[in-house]
Design a protein around this motif. Sequence first.
Motif, PDB file in Angstrom:
ATOM      1  N   GLN A 107       0.342  -1.366  -0.091  1.00 42.80           N
ATOM      2  CA  GLN A 107      -0.200   0.615  -0.168  1.00 42.80           C
ATOM      3  C   GLN A 107       0.872   1.634  -0.054  1.00 42.80           C
ATOM      4  OE1 GLN A 107      -2.269  -0.754   3.560  1.00 42.80           O
ATOM      5  NE2 GLN A 107      -3.412  -1.161   2.510  1.00 42.80           N
ATOM      6  N   LEU A 108       2.282   1.179   0.507  1.00 43.39           N
ATOM      7  CA  LEU A 108       2.580   2.269   1.046  1.00 43.39           C
ATOM      8  C   LEU A 108       3.424   2.497  -0.368  1.00 43.39           C
ATOM      9  CD1 LEU A 108       4.099   4.727   2.310  1.00 43.39           C
ATOM     10  CD2 LEU A 108       5.749   3.242   3.321  1.00 43.39           C
ATOM     11  N   PHE A 109       3.931   1.688  -1.268  1.00 46.90           N
ATOM     12  CA  PHE A 109       4.486   1.442  -2.613  1.00 46.90           C
ATOM     13  C   PHE A 109       3.890   2.437  -3.219  1.00 46.90           C
ATOM     14  CE2 PHE A 109       4.907  -0.410  -6.506  1.00 46.90           C
ATOM     15  CZ  PHE A 109       6.334   0.110  -6.649  1.00 46.90           C
ATOM     16  N   ALA A 110       2.424   2.117  -3.670  1.00 47.06           N
ATOM     17  CA  ALA A 110       1.289   2.288  -4.749  1.00 47.06           C
ATOM     18  C   ALA A 110       1.335   4.354  -4.150  1.00 47.06           C
ATOM     19  CB  ALA A 110      -0.063   1.894  -4.403  1.00 47.06           C
ATOM     20  N   ALA A 111       0.885   4.103  -3.045  1.00 47.32           N
ATOM     21  CA  ALA A 111       0.549   5.518  -2.123  1.00 47.32           C
ATOM     22  C   ALA A 111       2.059   6.334  -2.671  1.00 47.32           C
ATOM     23  CB  ALA A 111       0.655   5.291  -0.772  1.00 47.32           C
ATOM     24  N   MET A 112       3.437   5.502  -3.143  1.00 47.66           N
ATOM     25  CA  MET A 112       4.593   7.014  -2.710  1.00 47.66           C
ATOM     26  C   MET A 112       4.894   6.762  -4.943  1.00 47.66           C
ATOM     27  SD  MET A 112       7.594   4.738  -0.677  1.00 47.66           S
ATOM     28  CE  MET A 112       7.258   5.844   0.627  1.00 47.66           C
ATOM     29  N   CYS A 113       4.006   5.301  -5.572  1.00 44.62           N
ATOM     30  CA  CYS A 113       4.309   6.059  -6.775  1.00 44.62           C
ATOM     31  C   CYS A 113       3.053   7.293  -7.788  1.00 44.62           C
ATOM     32  CB  CYS A 113       3.619   4.897  -7.337  1.00 44.62           C
ATOM     33  SG  CYS A 113       5.265   3.284  -7.131  1.00 44.62           S
ATOM     34  N   ASN A 114       2.400   7.700  -6.432  1.00 40.42           N
ATOM     35  CA  ASN A 114       1.721   8.313  -7.129  1.00 40.42           C
ATOM     36  C   ASN A 114       2.328   9.833  -6.150  1.00 40.42           C
ATOM     37  OD1 ASN A 114      -0.126   6.765  -8.463  1.00 40.42           O
ATOM     38  ND2 ASN A 114      -1.043   5.739  -6.845  1.00 40.42           N
ATOM     39  N   GLU A 131       6.326  22.675  16.128  1.00 39.80           N
ATOM     40  CA  GLU A 131       7.637  22.223  16.913  1.00 39.80           C
ATOM     41  C   GLU A 131       8.322  21.461  15.518  1.00 39.80           C
ATOM     42  OE1 GLU A 131       5.743  18.696  19.312  1.00 39.80           O
ATOM     43  OE2 GLU A 131       5.946  20.039  21.112  1.00 39.80           O
ATOM     44  N   PRO A 132       9.605  21.353  15.545  1.00 37.95           N
ATOM     45  CA  PRO A 132      10.268  20.961  13.930  1.00 37.95           C
ATOM     46  C   PRO A 132      10.017  18.976  14.206  1.00 37.95           C
ATOM     47  CG  PRO A 132      11.832  21.224  16.162  1.00 37.95           C
ATOM     48  CD  PRO A 132      10.385  21.716  16.844  1.00 37.95           C
ATOM     49  N   GLY A 133      10.723  18.785  12.701  1.00 37.52           N
ATOM     50  CA  GLY A 133      10.068  17.131  12.288  1.00 37.52           C
ATOM     51  C   GLY A 133      10.522  16.487  11.152  1.00 37.52           C
ATOM     52  N   ASP A 134      10.627  15.491  10.875  1.00 36.66           N
ATOM     53  CA  ASP A 134      11.774  14.802  10.059  1.00 36.66           C
ATOM     54  C   ASP A 134      10.978  13.933   8.945  1.00 36.66           C
ATOM     55  OD1 ASP A 134      11.744  13.171  12.021  1.00 36.66           O
ATOM     56  OD2 ASP A 134      13.853  12.818  12.454  1.00 36.66           O
ATOM     57  N   SER A 135       9.700  13.735   9.274  1.00 36.14           N
ATOM     58  CA  SER A 135       9.387  13.230   8.897  1.00 36.14           C
ATOM     59  C   SER A 135       8.662  13.556   6.946  1.00 36.14           C
ATOM     60  CB  SER A 135       8.585  11.474   9.720  1.00 36.14           C
ATOM     61  OG  SER A 135       9.364  11.062  10.595  1.00 36.14           O
ATOM     62  N   LEU A 136       8.206  12.533   6.411  1.00 35.90           N
ATOM     63  CA  LEU A 136       7.086  12.818   5.414  1.00 35.90           C
ATOM     64  C   LEU A 136       5.620  12.018   6.088  1.00 35.90           C
ATOM     65  CD1 LEU A 136       5.685  13.819   2.030  1.00 35.90           C
ATOM     66  CD2 LEU A 136       7.385  12.047   1.657  1.00 35.90           C
ATOM     67  N   PHE A 137       4.994  12.550   5.896  1.00 38.75           N
ATOM     68  CA  PHE A 137       3.758  11.446   7.038  1.00 38.75           C
ATOM     69  C   PHE A 137       3.083  10.690   4.688  1.00 38.75           C
ATOM     70  CE2 PHE A 137       4.898  12.681  10.291  1.00 38.75           C
ATOM     71  CZ  PHE A 137       4.864  11.929  11.494  1.00 38.75           C
ATOM     72  N   ILE A 138       2.801   9.670   5.311  1.00 45.46           N
ATOM     73  CA  ILE A 138       2.040   9.090   3.633  1.00 45.46           C
ATOM     74  C   ILE A 138       0.381   8.347   4.223  1.00 45.46           C
ATOM     75  CG2 ILE A 138       1.024   8.468   1.245  1.00 45.46           C
ATOM     76  CD1 ILE A 138       4.433   8.480   1.203  1.00 45.46           C
ATOM     77  N   ILE A 139      -0.529   8.905   4.248  1.00 41.20           N
ATOM     78  CA  ILE A 139      -2.034   7.791   4.761  1.00 41.20           C
ATOM     79  C   ILE A 139      -1.825   6.951   3.812  1.00 41.20           C
ATOM     80  CG2 ILE A 139      -4.180   8.300   4.984  1.00 41.20           C
ATOM     81  CD1 ILE A 139      -3.077  11.502   5.480  1.00 41.20           C
ATOM     82  N   ILE A 140      -2.016   5.616   3.814  1.00 42.84           N
ATOM     83  CA  ILE A 140      -2.523   4.932   3.028  1.00 42.84           C
ATOM     84  C   ILE A 140      -3.799   4.512   3.565  1.00 42.84           C
ATOM     85  CG2 ILE A 140      -0.081   3.902   2.358  1.00 42.84           C
ATOM     86  CD1 ILE A 140      -0.028   2.337   4.854  1.00 42.84           C
ATOM     87  N   LYS A 141      -4.228   4.722   4.695  1.00 44.16           N
ATOM     88  CA  LYS A 141      -5.886   4.489   5.561  1.00 44.16           C
ATOM     89  C   LYS A 141      -6.133   4.649   6.334  1.00 44.16           C
ATOM     90  CE  LYS A 141      -8.198   0.347   6.681  1.00 44.16           C
ATOM     91  NZ  LYS A 141      -8.244  -1.260   7.273  1.00 44.16           N
ATOM     92  N   GLY A 142      -7.766   5.194   5.891  1.00 43.94           N
ATOM     93  CA  GLY A 142      -8.079   6.765   7.125  1.00 43.94           C
ATOM     94  C   GLY A 142      -8.484   7.698   6.439  1.00 43.94           C
ATOM     95  N   ALA A 143      -8.251   9.006   7.361  1.00 44.76           N
ATOM     96  CA  ALA A 143      -8.196  10.421   6.940  1.00 44.76           C
ATOM     97  C   ALA A 143      -6.986  10.895   8.331  1.00 44.76           C
ATOM     98  CB  ALA A 143     -10.137  10.568   6.571  1.00 44.76           C
TER      99      ALA A 143
END
Length: 124
Positions: free
Chosen positions: A12-19, A54-66
């Motif tokens: 699911q993550l791979f599919a989201a990243m492809c888009n 607050e400082p962050g260092d991550s990219l969040f990709i939603i693969i389920k839910g909202a």
Amino acid sequence: AAELAHQRHRDQLFAAMCNLDLLSVLNEAQLKKLANLSAVATYTTGERLVKQGEPGDSLFIIIKGAVSVYVRSADGRSVYANELKVGDFFGEMSLLRSVCQRAHPGPHHFRAVRHCSGAAPGGH
């Protein structure tokens, strides 16, 4: 069973990243590797993923839910701003800042979000 679920989340993550246009410079093999090295986390309703300011260092990709986005107003109130759905992402600016401060981003900078209906990034 757990390994099958783990692989399904990676797929699911791979599919989201492809888009994601943001990741369009990566080829399929690079995206698969990134997806396999990234964290997949499940958040509950109302759980804060990030906090405004607050400082962050991550990219969040939603693969389920909202994810519901709240921002802090000038008078300190938490104000609803937006809802992000499957395929949406956030945290790209903090990821880019983090990458600029390091020679290379690590895979821990990419996180997939699951079951997060009602979670609130921002100033909630």
